[in-house]
Design an enzyme around this catalytic site. Structure first.
Site, PDB file in Angstrom:
ATOM      1  N   PHE A  62       2.553   9.843   3.055  1.00 21.93           N
ATOM      2  CA  PHE A  62       2.953   9.628   4.596  1.00 21.93           C
ATOM      3  C   PHE A  62       3.224   8.225   4.986  1.00 21.93           C
ATOM      4  O   PHE A  62       3.661   8.077   6.064  1.00 21.93           O
ATOM      5  CB  PHE A  62       1.796  10.208   5.604  1.00 21.93           C
ATOM      6  N   TYR A  70       0.923  -1.264   0.117  1.00 20.17           N
ATOM      7  CA  TYR A  70      -0.001  -0.085   0.071  1.00 20.17           C
ATOM      8  C   TYR A  70       0.860   1.344   0.205  1.00 20.17           C
ATOM      9  O   TYR A  70       2.043   1.262   0.447  1.00 20.17           O
ATOM     10  CB  TYR A  70      -0.779   0.167   1.162  1.00 20.17           C
ATOM     11  N   TYR A 100      -8.775   8.812  10.594  1.00 24.37           N
ATOM     12  CA  TYR A 100      -8.295   8.885  12.318  1.00 24.37           C
ATOM     13  C   TYR A 100      -8.968  10.072  12.840  1.00 24.37           C
ATOM     14  O   TYR A 100      -8.785  10.727  14.139  1.00 24.37           O
ATOM     15  CB  TYR A 100      -6.804   9.373  12.020  1.00 24.37           C
ATOM     16  N   ILE A 156      -7.965   1.310  10.324  1.00 23.39           N
ATOM     17  CA  ILE A 156      -9.065   2.236  10.341  1.00 23.39           C
ATOM     18  C   ILE A 156     -10.385   1.774   9.679  1.00 23.39           C
ATOM     19  O   ILE A 156     -10.487   0.878   8.840  1.00 23.39           O
ATOM     20  CB  ILE A 156      -8.708   3.635   9.827  1.00 23.39           C
ATOM     21  N   PHE A 212      -5.343   5.993  -0.372  1.00 22.52           N
ATOM     22  CA  PHE A 212      -4.548   4.896  -0.345  1.00 22.52           C
ATOM     23  C   PHE A 212      -4.677   4.163  -1.791  1.00 22.52           C
ATOM     24  O   PHE A 212      -5.697   3.940  -2.163  1.00 22.52           O
ATOM     25  CB  PHE A 212      -5.051   4.087   0.655  1.00 22.52           C
TER      26      PHE A 212
END
Length: 299
Positions: free
Chosen positions: A229, A219, A273, A247, A289
Site C-alpha cells: 500500500f 520503507y 490505524y 503510528i 513494514f
C-alpha cells in the site's frame, strides 16, 4: 474670429498633407488588417436582448430547484410584477418553504442519516425524527437542551458507526490476530509487551533516535495478504518525519532501532490505524513494514 479661421484652415491643410504623404508611402506590405464591422443597435434593443437572454434555463431551475409547476407561469408573472409581498403572500411563501423542507427531509436528509449509521436497515424512526425536527424548529419540549440533544446524537451515532465498521471489517481484526499468533512462534520474531512484533534483517551500529528526533527511512508497507500500500523504495526517495508523529507501532520500533538497521515490523491494528480507514488500508488491518533507518536529524 480671423485667428480662428486661420487656425482651422491650417489644421485642414495639415490633415490633407498628412493624407497625401501617407498615400505616397503606402505599399502592399503596409496594408492594415481589415477593420471588424460590428452591428450596432440602440440601447433599448440591447437592453431588451440582455433581459431575454438571461431567461435561458430559468424554467428548468424553477422546476428542478424550486419544484414549481410551469403550467402556472401566469401566476408566476403576477408575482414577478408585484415585487412587494402582501401578508397573505408572506404566509403562502412560508407554507411553500415548509413543503419544500419537508420534501427534502423525507427524500434526502432522513435517508442520508440512515445510510450513515447502517447499510442494511433504516434505524431512525421516521415519525419520531419528524417530531423532533418540528420541536427543534418551534422551540418546543426544551426540557432537553439543544446542547444535550447534540451530545445524545453524537454519542449514539458513534456507537452505530462502530457497529457498522465492525460488521464490515471485523474479519480483518480476526485475520490479523491469527496471523500475529502464528508469526510470534517463529524463532526470528520478537514480541514487545505492547504486542508489536519485529524481525531484525540487519542490525545497525548507530545511535537510537528519541521520539522528538526526525529520522530518514526507506520503507515498504504491506497488508497480511501481501498487498503493497506504500513504498519509498518504489518512489526511489527516502522519507523524513518525526518519530513521535507516526503510528504507535512505528514510534516504538524506531526508538529501538540503531541507525543502519533494517527491520521487518508486524504491527497489530491497535498500534496502527485501528478502526480508521487510511487510503488503501482497510479498518482493523494488521500491517507489515520493512523499515531501513538511514539517519537521524536532531532538533
Amino acid at each position: 474670429m480671423k485667428h480662428i479661421r486661420i487656425f482651422c484652415f491650417s489644421l485642414l491643410a495639415l490633415c490633407c498633407i498628412g493624407t497625401m504623404a501617407a498615400g505616397k508611402k503606402k505599399t502592399k506590405k503596409d496594408k492594415k488588417a481589415p477593420v471588424e464591422v460590428v452591428d450596432t443597435v440602440s440601447v433599448d434593443t440591447f437592453s431588451y436582448a440582455c433581459g431575454k437572454a438571461n431567461t435561458q434555463g430559468l424554467k428548468n431551475y424553477l422546476v428542478q430547484r424550486l419544484g414549481m409547476d410551469t403550467t402556472y407561469m401566469d401566476d408566476f408573472m403576477k408575482g414577478f410584477d408585484q415585487i412587494l409581498l402582501t401578508e397573505a403572500d408572506k404566509k403562502a411563501k412560508a407554507r411553500l418553504a415548509g413543503i419544500e423542507i419537508r420534501t427534502q427531509l423525507e427524500t434526502q436528509i432522513l435517508p442520508n442519516v440512515n445510510k450513515q449509521i447502517s447499510d442494511s436497515a433504516d434505524i431512525v424512526v421516521k415519525d419520531m425524527f419528524i417530531q423532533g425536527f418540528k420541536d427543534g424548529l418551534m422551540g418546543a419540549n426544551m426540557h432537553i437542551s439543544m446542547d444535550s440533544t447534540q451530545k445524545i446524537v453524537s454519542k449514539q451515532a458513534a456507537y452505530y458507526q462502530k457497529v457498522k465498521t465492525e460488521k464490515l471489517y471485523g474479519a480483518n481484526r480476526a485475520a490479523g490476530e491469527e496471523f500475529l499468533k502464528l508469526n510470534a512462534k517463529k524463532d526470528s520474531v520478537k514480541t514487545t509487551p505492547s504486542g508489536l512484533q519485529y524481525k531484525e534483517i540487519k542490525t545497525g551500529t548507530g545511535e537510537k533516535p528519541q521520539p522528538t528526533h526526525k529520522v530518514t527511512v526507506h520503507y515498504e508497507g504491506r497488508l497480511i495478504d501481501g498487498t503493497v500500500f506504500d513504498s519509498s523504495y518504489q518512489r526511489n526517495k527516502p522519507a523524513t518525519f518525526a518519530c513521535g508523529q507516526v503510528i504507535k507501532g512505528w514510534t516504538e520500533a524506531l526508538t529501538m532501532m540503531p541507525v543502519g538497521s533494517k527491520w521487518e515490523l508486524y504491527i497489530p491494528q491497535e498500534l496502527g490505524y485501528g478502526a480508521r480507514e487510511q487510503a488503501k488500508i482497510p479498518p482493523f488491518s494488521t500491517l507489515i513494514f520493512t523499515v531501513e533507518l538511514l539517519g537521524i536529524e536532531k532538533q
